[in-house]
Motif scaffolding. Structure first.
Motif, mmCIF file in Angstrom:
data_model
loop_
_atom_site.group_PDB
_atom_site.id
_atom_site.type_symbol
_atom_site.label_atom_id
_atom_site.label_comp_id
_atom_site.label_asym_id
_atom_site.label_seq_id
_atom_site.Cartn_x
_atom_site.Cartn_y
_atom_site.Cartn_z
ATOM 1 N N LYS A 148 20.821 -13.255 -73.447
ATOM 2 C CA LYS A 148 19.864 -12.722 -73.629
ATOM 3 C C LYS A 148 19.596 -12.867 -74.679
ATOM 4 N N GLY A 151 18.325 -16.754 -76.168
ATOM 5 C CA GLY A 151 17.350 -17.399 -75.092
ATOM 6 C C GLY A 151 16.206 -16.459 -76.150
ATOM 7 N N ASP A 155 12.998 -21.149 -77.829
ATOM 8 C CA ASP A 155 13.631 -22.214 -76.118
ATOM 9 C C ASP A 155 14.228 -23.705 -76.738
ATOM 10 N N ASN A 157 17.204 -22.893 -77.735
ATOM 11 C CA ASN A 157 18.455 -22.543 -77.280
ATOM 12 C C ASN A 157 18.148 -21.558 -75.489
ATOM 13 N N ARG A 158 17.566 -21.870 -75.305
ATOM 14 C CA ARG A 158 17.515 -21.773 -73.953
ATOM 15 C C ARG A 158 17.211 -23.013 -73.080
ATOM 16 N N VAL A 195 18.185 -12.538 -67.347
ATOM 17 C CA VAL A 195 18.571 -13.826 -67.821
ATOM 18 C C VAL A 195 18.258 -15.070 -66.725
#
Length: 442
Positions: A148, A151, A155, A157-158, A195
């Motif tokens: 979490k 993230g 972006d 990392n997401r 998440v």
């Protein structure tokens, strides 16, 4: 090259000085070429060096690589490795330069966080799987919290988290802990749902785990709880899940209290995003299927027709489109149409929405009008007269003029024929009507 940073100088006395105060005289600052990214030519915020020895801003070179480019943009050498080594020395020089020129309005770039790699994500997913097998809620909660936090950082990392199988792992964890005990593991289930809201779509295995009876029971349980954040996350996940396969709708139908919980999300809205997700979930549930009739009847009993009409009064585009879509499905049933006939807002709102919101909203509004007018069995043709009084005849003529697809054109033509039978009862055509403010779908 010249940067966009300028320092305004202010003089003293006279009209000339007044002009200077307005910023007519400015000082320009040149950014050293060493500090510019070769791709964007902007000041680098996170300089990284490729194996070819050329340094780029991380965001720009990652976008280049993600576009399936296999070469170094400057040297045109084929990249045998996509490793990006942070250039700490250059980044420190850029930060020092920013500090030296802060009087010119230059802001110091922050020290970037080290981005997540696929190895980091794979490692933490493996640890979550182990914790899930052991039933170790504490360890699993810490690991999900780490994902979490990653993230939230960026972006980039997401995207890395999504592309490395995290969804399936979290769906499996949610199913396992929900099967054991919802109340005991509620904090973990909430974190996983948070998440999952930005990890859709899931793989087939993840869908199966999240669409299981135990997982759906847990989501409905949380949807009925008083936790606003959890309810919002549940409805976002449900929207994504129901859109993937009809079997999830069938499974959801076996759980008591689903219509009540979804309607409550609209009656007591949390935020526009949650309202749109709730309307979308209802749309999937009542769309024509083997179970839609039972669900539609229950939604009508809960007063969803009046609720949707009230929502349409001042709804934004996204909510308006979804609300009209739900109403179009509900008007397939006799109960739904009867509720629409009874409400004084129905005709004025539907007619007003034609050519005002979007092409999709217009299509739904015309579809609803067609269903209501075609199925009105009352001798006095009350609903048709109401529509004429609201100005629907003019709107439909304009719709034909600006153009529409064949399916909608057929409905509009049939509507005009029905309306024409009752035009002598209402003075519906106003020759002074000005259509220039109508939003047209082109």
């Amino acid at each position: 090259m010249i940067s966009s940073w300028r320092r305004r100088r202010a003089g003293r006395g006279g009209n000339k000085n007044a002009e200077l105060l307005n910023g007519n005289l400015q000082t320009e600052i040149t950014i050293p070429s060493l500090f510019r990214c070769p791709i964007s030519l902007d000041l680098m915020k996170d300089p990284v060096t490729l194996p070819t020895g050329i340094t780029y801003d991380r965001e720009n070179i990652e976008r280049w690589i993600e576009a399936d480019n296999q070469t170094c943009p400057v040297t045109n050498q084929v990249l045998n490795s996509f490793d990006q080594i942070p250039n700490h020395a250059l980044r420190k020089m850029i930060q020092d330069w920013c500090v030296e020129n802060r009087s010119y309005g230059v802001e110091r770039i922050p020290t970037p966080r080290v981005p997540v790699t696929q190895y980091d994500v794979s490692g933490i997913c493996s640890r979550i799987s182990v914790s899930t097998q052991r039933g170790d809620q504490k360890s699993c909660l810490e690991l999900v919290g780490k994902i979490k936090a990653w993230g939230k950082e960026s972006d980039r990392n997401r995207r890395c988290i999504v592309n490395n199988g995290t969804g399936c792992v979290l769906a499996d964890a949610f199913h396992s802990f929900a099967s054991a005990s919802i109340e005991k593991h509620v904090s973990l289930l909430k974190e996983i749902l948070y998440v999952l809201t930005w990890i859709f779509p899931l793989g087939e295995e993840g869908q199966s785990e999240l669409g299981s009876a135990a997982s759906l029971d847990a989501m409905v349980w949380l949807l009925k709880s008083g936790d606003l954040s959890a309810r919002q996350n549940v409805v976002l996940v449900l929207k994504g899940l129901l859109s993937l396969n009809q079997r999830h709708v069938v499974a959801l139908a076996q759980i008591e209290g689903v219509p009540e919980a979804l309607v409550e999300m609209i009656r007591e809205p949390i935020c526009p995003k949650a309202t749109k997700a709730s309307l979308t979930a209802i749309f999937y549930v009542i769309s024509p299927s083997a179970i839609s009739e039972r669900f539609t009847s229950r939604f009508v009993e809960l007063g969803v027709v009046s609720l949707i009409l009230e929502t349409l009064v001042d709804a934004e585009k996204g909510i308006c489109e979804r609300a009209l879509g739900v109403l179009a499905c509900i008007c397939d049933s006799n109960e739904g149409r009867e509720e629409a006939y009874k409400n004084a807002l129905t005709m004025p709102l539907l007619v007003k929405r034609i050519l005002r919101i979007s092409a999709l909203a217009t299509e739904f509004a015309v579809c609803i009008l067609w269903k209501l007018c075609k199925n009105d069995k009352r001798d006095e043709g009350g609903v048709i007269v109401e529509a004429l009084q609201a100005g629907v005849f003019q709107k439909l003529l304009v719709l034909l003029q600006v153009g529409c697809d064949e399916g909608r054109k057929e409905k509009v033509t049939e509507l005009l024929k029905l309306l024409n039978l009752h035009r002598d009862r209402v003075d519906c055509v106003d020759s002074s009507l000005d259509f220039k403010y109508l939003k047209r779908p082109f």
